[in-house]
Write a protein that holds these residues in place. Structure first.
Motif, mmCIF file in Angstrom:
data_model
loop_
_atom_site.group_PDB
_atom_site.id
_atom_site.type_symbol
_atom_site.label_atom_id
_atom_site.label_comp_id
_atom_site.label_asym_id
_atom_site.label_seq_id
_atom_site.Cartn_x
_atom_site.Cartn_y
_atom_site.Cartn_z
ATOM 1 N N ILE A 6 0.814 -1.233 0.000
ATOM 2 C CA ILE A 6 0.000 0.000 0.000
ATOM 3 C C ILE A 6 0.841 1.273 0.000
ATOM 4 O O ILE A 6 0.297 2.363 0.100
ATOM 5 C CB ILE A 6 -0.981 0.035 1.200
ATOM 6 N N VAL A 7 2.163 1.126 -0.102
ATOM 7 C CA VAL A 7 3.009 2.320 0.065
ATOM 8 C C VAL A 7 2.692 3.418 -0.950
ATOM 9 O O VAL A 7 2.852 4.597 -0.648
ATOM 10 C CB VAL A 7 4.518 1.984 0.012
ATOM 11 N N ASP A 8 2.261 3.041 -2.143
ATOM 12 C CA ASP A 8 1.988 4.072 -3.154
ATOM 13 C C ASP A 8 0.492 4.374 -3.305
ATOM 14 O O ASP A 8 0.093 5.051 -4.252
ATOM 15 C CB ASP A 8 2.600 3.667 -4.509
ATOM 16 N N ALA A 9 -0.320 3.894 -2.362
ATOM 17 C CA ALA A 9 -1.764 4.154 -2.483
ATOM 18 C C ALA A 9 -2.069 5.630 -2.226
ATOM 19 O O ALA A 9 -1.554 6.233 -1.286
ATOM 20 C CB ALA A 9 -2.539 3.283 -1.493
ATOM 21 N N ALA A 10 -2.912 6.200 -3.064
ATOM 22 C CA ALA A 10 -3.265 7.623 -2.920
ATOM 23 C C ALA A 10 -4.165 7.842 -1.705
ATOM 24 O O ALA A 10 -4.121 8.893 -1.067
ATOM 25 C CB ALA A 10 -3.965 8.110 -4.178
ATOM 26 N N ILE A 11 -4.990 6.844 -1.409
ATOM 27 C CA ILE A 11 -5.887 6.959 -0.249
ATOM 28 C C ILE A 11 -5.819 5.641 0.539
ATOM 29 O O ILE A 11 -5.913 4.558 -0.047
ATOM 30 C CB ILE A 11 -7.351 7.219 -0.666
ATOM 31 N N ILE A 12 -5.617 5.766 1.837
ATOM 32 C CA ILE A 12 -5.584 4.592 2.716
ATOM 33 C C ILE A 12 -6.759 4.736 3.682
ATOM 34 O O ILE A 12 -6.806 5.683 4.479
ATOM 35 C CB ILE A 12 -4.249 4.531 3.484
#
Ligand code: 6V0
Length: 320
Positions: free
Chosen positions: A75-81
């Motif tokens: 998830i490191v490059d997810a725009a929204i967590i």
């Protein structure tokens, strides 16, 4: 090996917690077409995997995207967590009763996100959402614009629905906010409510509804108690919040600069400081852009202050 994220994938979303709320939100996001990749994480890995499988079997009816169960490296490059992990309310429990259990869960989750240098926006949904958003802000050390809570977006949607039904008008033409705590001390901001620019009181008269005060009181109570009522009947609430999550993501991904009552940290507005609660705010690609300080009458201001004080008492009791 842990990846250190520098570049965001604006079309990627992560869902942490795949219970009722996480899975319903993931399903709503799959149908939204906003993302091309969605990672599901849950302490129960089979649950995350099962939800990912089930949801992606609907893809032939929607736009293509990758949906899979993963871990924090994914998830490191997810725009929204989005965080929906945590215990939910049992019948007769208030949202504030959940605080210690769910702060402890956040203490497990947030360091996994911050130590990987994620640059995405944290959207907290787990309850009590205002307290948990404050805790997430402190634990993550992220800038305030990137740590927001779903706040009273759901309550506001319930309010618009009830007003729309009562007045026989499309709820999308109703402009009204629930502000303050997402919980028992929330406030319906009646003094600024309107239907397409017509003050609510005038619209009530126009529709032959002459008992404005009574109706407003009844509607506010219905909104405040709807979670309790749904939980008593079906154990959990998830569709309304799933649509709220989708709406917030839409405002961010499309950089809409929409005004939504998300929860964020206050800085002296209405005399309230260092507490997270919901006020209308401009939401776009950077998360929270700025608060929109709507006019409140004296009673609403007093109630908002009381709502903030309620939340501060809880914050004083947790270590974050
Ligand atoms: P649920 O169905 O019990 O799901 C919670 C999920 O979290 C489970 O699948 C757990 O396995 C998972 N989980 C627990 N700990 C961890 C962890 N450390 N890491 C990863 N996953 C974990 O609960 P439900 O989905 O019904 O509710 C989730 C939260 O959303 C609760 O706190 C609710 O009170 C809250 N809601 C918030 C709303 C809002 O408007 N903000 C609305 C409805 C519910």
């Amino acid at each position: 090996m842990e990846k250190n994220c520098q570049e965001l994938n604006l079309r990627k979303v992560a869902m942490i917690g795949c219970g009722f709320v996480g899975s319903a939100s993931a399903f709503a996001l799959m149908q939204s077409g906003l993302f091309s990749e969605m990672v599901l994480i849950d302490a129960d890995m089979d649950r995350a995997d099962g939800e990912a499988m089930d949801i992606r079997h609907g893809l032939p009816f929607e736009r293509p995207m990758k949906i899979y169960a993963g871990d924090y490296d994914d998830i490191v490059d997810a725009a929204i967590i989005i965080i929906t992990a945590g215990a939910n309310q049992k019948p007769d429990e208030t949202r504030l009763d959940l605080v210690h259990k769910n702060v402890a869960i956040l203490r497990n989750i947030i360091p996994e996100i911050s130590k990987r240098g994620c640059q995405g926006i944290l959207l907290i949904v787990s309850n009590p959402v205002d307290i948990l958003t404050y805790a997430a802000l402190k634990i993550s050390g992220f800038p305030e614009n990137r740590v927001i809570g779903s706040g009273t977006v759901l309550d506001t949607s319930r309010l618009k629905y009830e007003i729309g039904e009562y007045l026989g008008v499309d709820s999308r033409s109703v402009h009204a906010f629930i502000i303050g705590e997402h919980g028992d001390s929330e406030i319906a901001a009646w003094s600024s409510a309107n239907v397409s620019g017509v003050p609510l009181r005038n619209f009530y008269e126009m529709r032959g509804r002459h008992k404005y005060e009574k109706a407003a009181e009844r509607i506010a109570d219905t909104v405040k108690n709807s979670a309790y009522e749904i939980i008593a009947k079906k154990k959990a609430t998830y569709y309304g919040i799933a649509m709220s999550v989708r709406r917030i993501c839409e405002a961010i991904v499309r950089d809409e600069k929409s005004i939504l009552p998300i929860s964020s940290r206050m800085h002296g507005e209405y005399g309230i400081d260092d507490v997270v609660l919901s006020m209308p705010a401009i939401v776009g690609k950077d998360g929270l852009e700025s608060l929109v300080p709507i006019d409140l009458d004296e009673k609403e201001q007093r109630n908002l202050k009381e709502s903030a004080d309620t939340l501060k008492e809880v914050l004083a009791d947790i270590d974050c």
